[in-house]
Design a protein around this motif. Structure first.
Motif, PDB file in Angstrom:
ATOM      1  N   TRP A  46      -4.144  -5.897 -13.883  1.00 20.84           N
ATOM      2  CA  TRP A  46      -2.948  -5.057 -13.946  1.00 20.84           C
ATOM      3  C   TRP A  46      -3.300  -3.638 -14.409  1.00 20.84           C
ATOM      4  CZ3 TRP A  46       1.686  -5.544 -11.857  1.00 20.84           C
ATOM      5  CH2 TRP A  46       2.710  -4.711 -12.281  1.00 20.84           C
ATOM      6  N   GLN A  47      -4.135  -3.535 -15.423  1.00 20.90           N
ATOM      7  CA  GLN A  47      -4.532  -2.214 -15.917  1.00 20.90           C
ATOM      8  C   GLN A  47      -5.317  -1.453 -14.852  1.00 20.90           C
ATOM      9  OE1 GLN A  47      -6.946  -2.198 -19.461  1.00 20.90           O
ATOM     10  NE2 GLN A  47      -6.576  -0.031 -19.844  1.00 20.90           N
ATOM     11  N   ALA A  48      -6.193  -2.157 -14.141  1.00 15.43           N
ATOM     12  CA  ALA A  48      -6.972  -1.511 -13.083  1.00 15.43           C
ATOM     13  C   ALA A  48      -6.069  -0.974 -11.980  1.00 15.43           C
ATOM     14  CB  ALA A  48      -7.969  -2.508 -12.499  1.00 15.43           C
ATOM     15  N   TYR A  49      -4.926  -1.589 -11.808  1.00 17.07           N
ATOM     16  CA  TYR A  49      -3.959  -1.149 -10.810  1.00 17.07           C
ATOM     17  C   TYR A  49      -3.113   0.023 -11.315  1.00 17.07           C
ATOM     18  CZ  TYR A  49       0.608  -1.332  -8.446  1.00 17.07           C
ATOM     19  OH  TYR A  49       1.792  -1.009  -7.827  1.00 17.07           O
ATOM     20  N   VAL A  50      -2.453  -0.159 -12.463  1.00 14.93           N
ATOM     21  CA  VAL A  50      -1.505   0.865 -12.925  1.00 14.93           C
ATOM     22  C   VAL A  50      -2.202   2.100 -13.492  1.00 14.93           C
ATOM     23  CG1 VAL A  50       0.311  -0.835 -13.339  1.00 14.93           C
ATOM     24  CG2 VAL A  50      -1.181  -0.153 -15.224  1.00 14.93           C
ATOM     25  N   GLU A  51      -3.470   1.968 -13.891  1.00 12.72           N
ATOM     26  CA  GLU A  51      -4.207   3.114 -14.420  1.00 12.72           C
ATOM     27  C   GLU A  51      -5.387   3.481 -13.521  1.00 12.72           C
ATOM     28  OE1 GLU A  51      -5.143   2.659 -18.574  1.00 12.72           O
ATOM     29  OE2 GLU A  51      -3.248   1.605 -18.978  1.00 12.72           O
ATOM     30  N   HIS A  52      -5.254   3.184 -12.257  1.00 15.45           N
ATOM     31  CA  HIS A  52      -6.305   3.463 -11.278  1.00 15.45           C
ATOM     32  C   HIS A  52      -6.630   4.955 -11.256  1.00 15.45           C
ATOM     33  CE1 HIS A  52      -8.298   3.665  -7.327  1.00 15.45           C
ATOM     34  NE2 HIS A  52      -8.486   2.364  -7.436  1.00 15.45           N
ATOM     35  N   ARG A  53      -7.848   5.277 -10.856  1.00 14.14           N
ATOM     36  CA  ARG A  53      -8.259   6.692 -10.786  1.00 14.14           C
ATOM     37  C   ARG A  53      -7.336   7.497  -9.882  1.00 14.14           C
ATOM     38  NH1 ARG A  53     -12.169   9.845  -7.858  1.00 14.14           N
ATOM     39  NH2 ARG A  53     -12.961   8.028  -6.730  1.00 14.14           N
ATOM     40  N   TYR A  54      -6.860   6.898  -8.818  1.00 17.33           N
ATOM     41  CA  TYR A  54      -5.905   7.572  -7.941  1.00 17.33           C
ATOM     42  C   TYR A  54      -4.667   7.982  -8.729  1.00 17.33           C
ATOM     43  CZ  TYR A  54      -2.833   8.361  -3.914  1.00 17.33           C
ATOM     44  OH  TYR A  54      -1.968   8.922  -2.993  1.00 17.33           O
ATOM     45  N   VAL A  55      -4.154   7.072  -9.547  1.00 19.58           N
ATOM     46  CA  VAL A  55      -2.957   7.342 -10.346  1.00 19.58           C
ATOM     47  C   VAL A  55      -3.227   8.449 -11.361  1.00 19.58           C
ATOM     48  CG1 VAL A  55      -1.346   6.347 -12.026  1.00 19.58           C
ATOM     49  CG2 VAL A  55      -2.069   5.005 -10.034  1.00 19.58           C
ATOM     50  N   ARG A  56      -4.385   8.397 -12.020  1.00 14.80           N
ATOM     51  CA  ARG A  56      -4.738   9.415 -13.006  1.00 14.80           C
ATOM     52  C   ARG A  56      -4.862  10.798 -12.370  1.00 14.80           C
ATOM     53  NH1 ARG A  56      -6.858   7.812 -17.959  1.00 14.80           N
ATOM     54  NH2 ARG A  56      -6.794   5.560 -18.308  1.00 14.80           N
ATOM     55  N   GLU A  57      -5.516  10.859 -11.218  1.00 10.64           N
ATOM     56  CA  GLU A  57      -5.675  12.147 -10.554  1.00 10.64           C
ATOM     57  C   GLU A  57      -4.335  12.677 -10.043  1.00 10.64           C
ATOM     58  OE1 GLU A  57      -8.784  12.214  -7.646  1.00 10.64           O
ATOM     59  OE2 GLU A  57     -10.297  11.472  -9.057  1.00 10.64           O
ATOM     60  N   LEU A  58      -3.490  11.773  -9.606  1.00 14.77           N
ATOM     61  CA  LEU A  58      -2.146  12.170  -9.198  1.00 14.77           C
ATOM     62  C   LEU A  58      -1.383  12.756 -10.387  1.00 14.77           C
ATOM     63  CD1 LEU A  58       0.145  10.258  -6.790  1.00 14.77           C
ATOM     64  CD2 LEU A  58       1.070  10.936  -8.991  1.00 14.77           C
ATOM     65  N   ALA A  59      -1.503  12.108 -11.540  1.00 13.20           N
ATOM     66  CA  ALA A  59      -0.834  12.593 -12.751  1.00 13.20           C
ATOM     67  C   ALA A  59      -1.336  13.973 -13.156  1.00 13.20           C
ATOM     68  CB  ALA A  59      -1.055  11.605 -13.895  1.00 13.20           C
ATOM     69  N   MET A  60      -2.626  14.193 -13.018  1.00 11.02           N
ATOM     70  CA  MET A  60      -3.220  15.473 -13.419  1.00 11.02           C
ATOM     71  C   MET A  60      -3.048  16.561 -12.366  1.00 11.02           C
ATOM     72  SD  MET A  60      -6.735  14.288 -15.364  1.00 11.02           S
ATOM     73  CE  MET A  60      -7.327  13.225 -14.053  1.00 11.02           C
ATOM     74  N   GLY A  61      -2.543  16.160 -11.193  1.00 14.80           N
ATOM     75  CA  GLY A  61      -2.374  17.121 -10.115  1.00 14.80           C
ATOM     76  C   GLY A  61      -3.670  17.474  -9.428  1.00 14.80           C
ATOM     77  N   SER A  62      -4.723  16.713  -9.714  1.00 10.24           N
ATOM     78  CA  SER A  62      -6.048  17.018  -9.158  1.00 10.24           C
ATOM     79  C   SER A  62      -6.401  16.139  -7.964  1.00 10.24           C
ATOM     80  CB  SER A  62      -7.121  16.847 -10.242  1.00 10.24           C
ATOM     81  OG  SER A  62      -7.144  15.522 -10.735  1.00 10.24           O
TER      82      SER A  62
END
Length: 220
Positions: free
Chosen positions: A16-32
């Motif tokens: 679940w953590q690997a899904y909800v905190e995936h690198r894609y999600v993090r980069e989306l959050a950072m706008g990068s």
């Protein structure tokens, strides 16, 4: 005491953590997140929505009472009559035409997750289908809320702010709450053996959702 759905999540906390905190999600959050990655995701998400509609059509068939039938039909109509149109409009803002969407081929990740969901519903019952859909329905709401809570999230001039706002918004969060109520009510009534079966469905669906994020990064 955790709810039945929280128990499912805890049993597969790493997935679940690997899904909800995936690198894609993090980069989306950072706008990068690279624009190409988001565009690829949007294209495949259009195809995903079509299969999602089929899943709710299957849910109509699998419903054994009027309340479940109405809920499933409402979800099907919402996708076909509203969400697909909104998604097409959003894709246009990102330079993706409706003609582009009509000519798309499904990626391996799209095929894997959507057909898994449909198979879970065909071979199981309505609860199997809802559990297979839960990482998408509930996960997106949790992801958007998580993004808003992170100190690294870009608050201003984030190109993905509209996407975040949609899933963090009141309307979608109410949908998540309704789905959680439905799931917790049904999961509370099953025995341990049945819960183990459903736990496998939840685990596999969660992993396939994480693969959907990875597909966006890999442009695969």
């Amino acid at each position: 005491m955790p709810t039945p759905f929280e128990t499912l999540k805890q049993a597969h906390a790493a997935d679940w953590q690997a899904y909800v905190e995936h690198r894609y999600v993090r980069e989306l959050a950072m706008g990068s997140l690279p624009q190409e990655a988001f565009q690829h995701y949007l294209k495949q998400d259009y195809l995903f929505l079509i299969q999602f509609a089929r899943a709710w059509g299957l849910a109509v068939y699998k419903s054994r009472n009027l309340a479940d039938l109405r809920q499933s039909l409402d979800s099907l109509k919402a996708i076909v009559d509203i969400e697909l149109g909104l998604h097409i409009g959003y894709c246009a803002e990102w330079g993706i035409s409706e003609m582009d969407l009509a000519e798309l081929a499904e990626s391996k990740a799209t095929l894997a997750y959507t057909r898994y969901v449909l198979d879970a519903g065909m071979s199981g019952d309505l609860l199997d289908l809802h559990v297979a859909l839960a990482p998408c329905i509930i996960g997106y709401g949790e992801i958007a809320t998580w993004i808003r809570q992170q100190p690294f999230t870009l608050r201003e001039d984030n190109p993905y702010a509209d996407w975040i706002a949609m899933y963090a918004g009141e309307e979608y969060q109410e949908l998540v709450s309704a789905e959680l109520r439905w799931l917790n009510d049904r999961l509370a009534k099953v025995d341990d053996g049945r819960l183990k079966q459903l736990s496998v469905v939840f685990r596999d669906a969660t992993r396939l959702e994480a693969d959907f994020w990875q597909m966006g990064l890999d442009l695969s």
